[in-house]
Write a protein that holds these residues in place. Structure first.
Motif, mmCIF file in Angstrom:
data_model
loop_
_atom_site.group_PDB
_atom_site.id
_atom_site.type_symbol
_atom_site.label_atom_id
_atom_site.label_comp_id
_atom_site.label_asym_id
_atom_site.label_seq_id
_atom_site.Cartn_x
_atom_site.Cartn_y
_atom_site.Cartn_z
ATOM 1 N N GLU A 213 0.829 -1.209 0.000
ATOM 2 C CA GLU A 213 0.000 0.000 0.000
ATOM 3 C C GLU A 213 0.867 1.263 0.000
ATOM 4 O OE1 GLU A 213 -0.442 -2.581 1.914
ATOM 5 O OE2 GLU A 213 -2.517 -3.272 1.650
ATOM 6 N N GLN A 214 1.986 1.222 0.754
ATOM 7 C CA GLN A 214 2.893 2.371 0.751
ATOM 8 C C GLN A 214 3.476 2.602 -0.635
ATOM 9 O OE1 GLN A 214 5.603 3.077 4.141
ATOM 10 N NE2 GLN A 214 4.821 1.156 5.022
ATOM 11 N N ASN A 215 3.822 1.500 -1.318
ATOM 12 C CA ASN A 215 4.369 1.624 -2.671
ATOM 13 C C ASN A 215 3.336 2.239 -3.614
ATOM 14 O OD1 ASN A 215 6.718 0.445 -1.766
ATOM 15 N ND2 ASN A 215 6.190 -1.611 -2.509
ATOM 16 N N LEU A 216 2.079 1.815 -3.477
ATOM 17 C CA LEU A 216 1.023 2.331 -4.344
ATOM 18 C C LEU A 216 0.798 3.824 -4.110
ATOM 19 C CD1 LEU A 216 -1.164 1.764 -6.434
ATOM 20 C CD2 LEU A 216 -2.702 1.141 -4.574
ATOM 21 N N LEU A 217 0.826 4.212 -2.847
ATOM 22 C CA LEU A 217 0.674 5.628 -2.527
ATOM 23 C C LEU A 217 1.841 6.454 -3.057
ATOM 24 C CD1 LEU A 217 -0.752 5.413 1.095
ATOM 25 C CD2 LEU A 217 -1.809 6.659 -0.784
ATOM 26 N N THR A 218 3.041 5.907 -2.937
ATOM 27 C CA THR A 218 4.229 6.608 -3.430
ATOM 28 C C THR A 218 4.159 6.793 -4.943
ATOM 29 O OG1 THR A 218 5.578 5.733 -1.628
ATOM 30 C CG2 THR A 218 6.744 6.566 -3.571
ATOM 31 N N GLN A 219 3.722 5.724 -5.636
ATOM 32 C CA GLN A 219 3.580 5.838 -7.091
ATOM 33 C C GLN A 219 2.521 6.868 -7.473
ATOM 34 O OE1 GLN A 219 2.794 1.915 -8.583
ATOM 35 N NE2 GLN A 219 4.689 1.037 -7.749
ATOM 36 N N TRP A 220 1.455 6.889 -6.696
ATOM 37 C CA TRP A 220 0.368 7.847 -6.996
ATOM 38 C C TRP A 220 0.874 9.291 -6.893
ATOM 39 C CZ3 TRP A 220 -2.513 10.764 -3.055
ATOM 40 C CH2 TRP A 220 -3.570 11.505 -3.611
ATOM 41 N N VAL A 221 1.761 9.538 -5.923
ATOM 42 C CA VAL A 221 2.277 10.890 -5.735
ATOM 43 C C VAL A 221 3.344 11.231 -6.772
ATOM 44 C CG1 VAL A 221 3.548 12.380 -4.146
ATOM 45 C CG2 VAL A 221 1.739 10.908 -3.275
ATOM 46 N N THR A 222 4.176 10.254 -7.135
ATOM 47 C CA THR A 222 5.370 10.557 -7.929
ATOM 48 C C THR A 222 5.229 10.224 -9.407
ATOM 49 O OG1 THR A 222 6.314 8.374 -7.421
ATOM 50 C CG2 THR A 222 6.851 10.212 -5.931
ATOM 51 N N PRO A 224 3.933 10.355 -13.049
ATOM 52 C CA PRO A 224 3.181 11.409 -13.762
ATOM 53 C C PRO A 224 1.769 10.989 -14.166
ATOM 54 C CG PRO A 224 5.427 11.271 -14.585
ATOM 55 C CD PRO A 224 5.241 10.108 -13.659
ATOM 56 N N GLN A 225 1.613 9.780 -14.681
ATOM 57 C CA GLN A 225 0.290 9.363 -15.140
ATOM 58 C C GLN A 225 -0.684 9.184 -13.972
ATOM 59 O OE1 GLN A 225 0.811 5.905 -17.618
ATOM 60 N NE2 GLN A 225 1.249 7.146 -19.440
ATOM 61 N N MET A 226 -0.214 8.571 -12.886
ATOM 62 C CA MET A 226 -1.087 8.380 -11.731
ATOM 63 C C MET A 226 -1.374 9.702 -11.025
ATOM 64 S SD MET A 226 0.179 4.798 -10.037
ATOM 65 C CE MET A 226 -1.262 4.740 -8.993
ATOM 66 N N ALA A 227 -0.436 10.620 -11.114
ATOM 67 C CA ALA A 227 -0.610 11.902 -10.436
ATOM 68 C C ALA A 227 -1.715 12.738 -11.066
ATOM 69 C CB ALA A 227 0.705 12.683 -10.444
ATOM 70 N N ARG A 228 -2.145 12.360 -12.280
ATOM 71 C CA ARG A 228 -3.235 13.099 -12.912
ATOM 72 C C ARG A 228 -4.566 12.846 -12.211
ATOM 73 N NH1 ARG A 228 -1.263 11.049 -18.311
ATOM 74 N NH2 ARG A 228 0.294 12.540 -19.032
ATOM 75 N N THR A 229 -4.646 11.764 -11.430
ATOM 76 C CA THR A 229 -5.859 11.477 -10.676
ATOM 77 C C THR A 229 -5.786 12.207 -9.335
ATOM 78 O OG1 THR A 229 -5.982 9.293 -11.686
ATOM 79 C CG2 THR A 229 -7.311 9.674 -9.718
ATOM 80 N N PRO A 230 -6.624 13.200 -9.103
ATOM 81 C CA PRO A 230 -6.442 14.061 -7.924
ATOM 82 C C PRO A 230 -6.914 13.445 -6.609
ATOM 83 C CG PRO A 230 -8.350 14.765 -9.181
ATOM 84 C CD PRO A 230 -7.719 13.663 -9.973
ATOM 85 N N ILE A 231 -7.670 12.351 -6.675
ATOM 86 C CA ILE A 231 -8.224 11.785 -5.452
ATOM 87 C C ILE A 231 -7.809 10.327 -5.318
ATOM 88 C CG2 ILE A 231 -10.349 11.173 -4.224
ATOM 89 C CD1 ILE A 231 -11.711 13.518 -5.542
#
Length: 248
Positions: A213-222, A224-231
């Motif tokens: 879960e920590q890895n998934l959260l880190t990827q979401w923040v860092t 570029p493609q996942m970071a386009r999802t704001p929530i």
């Protein structure tokens, strides 16, 4: 009934006075008219049907607190409390006159659809007509043909009143328009930067487990493609460590 941001920083309070039994839909539409003119519903001053002296006093106090008084009259005179000669609605109007409150008046149009039960008869009808005649000599009333039509009249009247108030205060049209947009959108100021202390419920300095879960959260923040999802929605039953994970 309604309160919203004024041209200045002080909110404008607006009271809507009407008979309650025959005009529930009209009162709802009047509230919407208030909102459309930039007056927010979170501080509405609701005035229900009063039946005793304490309720009458409360109604009059609401008039005193309001910056603008709105009067809606249809085909009923309204409740006359025991021991009184006039209705609560007329008492409210009289208090607004005594205090020289800005008064916006709306009368039912002869083309408005009505039901027999909503029409006053007997002495009440005569008192209602006398009240309308008196108000008509004091103020120019707008006439509504439906609840939705009333909403438009309320919006237009309040907007015009706020414009006049701004002009009297020496503000130009650009300032007024900018403040009106800000009122309508309710844009909050950005928060100050804040660095929080470690999550208080953690039993150790670092979070134990939940590595995927920590890895998934880190990827979401860092990433570029996942970071386009704001929530990022984190769902689990109580006690599974959602808050600790999110804090980490």
């Amino acid at each position: 009934m309604c309160v919203g941001a004024a041209v200045s920083d002080k909110p404008i309070s607006v009271m809507i006075s009407s008979t309650a039994r025959d005009l529930p839909m009209h009162r709802d539409q009047a509230r919407l008219g208030c909102q459309r003119s930039g007056i927010h519903p979170d501080q509405m001053m609701e005035n229900g049907t009063a039946t005793d002296a304490d309720a009458v006093q409360l109604s009059l106090e609401l008039v005193e607190q309001a910056d603008v008084y709105i009067c809606i009259l249809a085909l009923r005179y309204g409740t006359v409390p025991p021991g009184q000669d006039i209705s609560i609605t007329e008492m409210e109007y009289n208090r607004a006159v005594e205090l020289n409150k800005p008064r916006l008046v709306f009368f039912i149009h002869e083309d408005h659809d009505v039901k027999a039960k909503d029409m006053e008869t007997g002495p009440g009808a005569a008192k209602l007509q006398a009240l309308k005649d008196r108000i008509g000599t004091d103020r120019v009333a707008a006439f509504f043909k439906s609840p939705e039509d009333l909403r438009g009249h309320v919006h237009e009247a309040l907007t015009a009143w706020q414009r006049r108030k701004a002009e009297d205060a020496g503000e130009n049209s650009t300032d007024v328009a900018a403040k009106k947009i800000t009122r309508a959108l309710s844009i909050p100021k950005p928060p100050d930067k804040f660095i929080a202390h470690p999550y208080t419920l953690l039993q150790s300095r670092d979070l134990i487990g939940r590595q995927s879960e920590q890895n998934l959260l880190t990827q979401w923040v860092t990433h570029p493609q996942m970071a386009r999802t704001p929530i990022f929605n984190l769902v689990a039953i109580g006690g599974m460590g959602k808050s600790a994970l999110a804090w980490k």
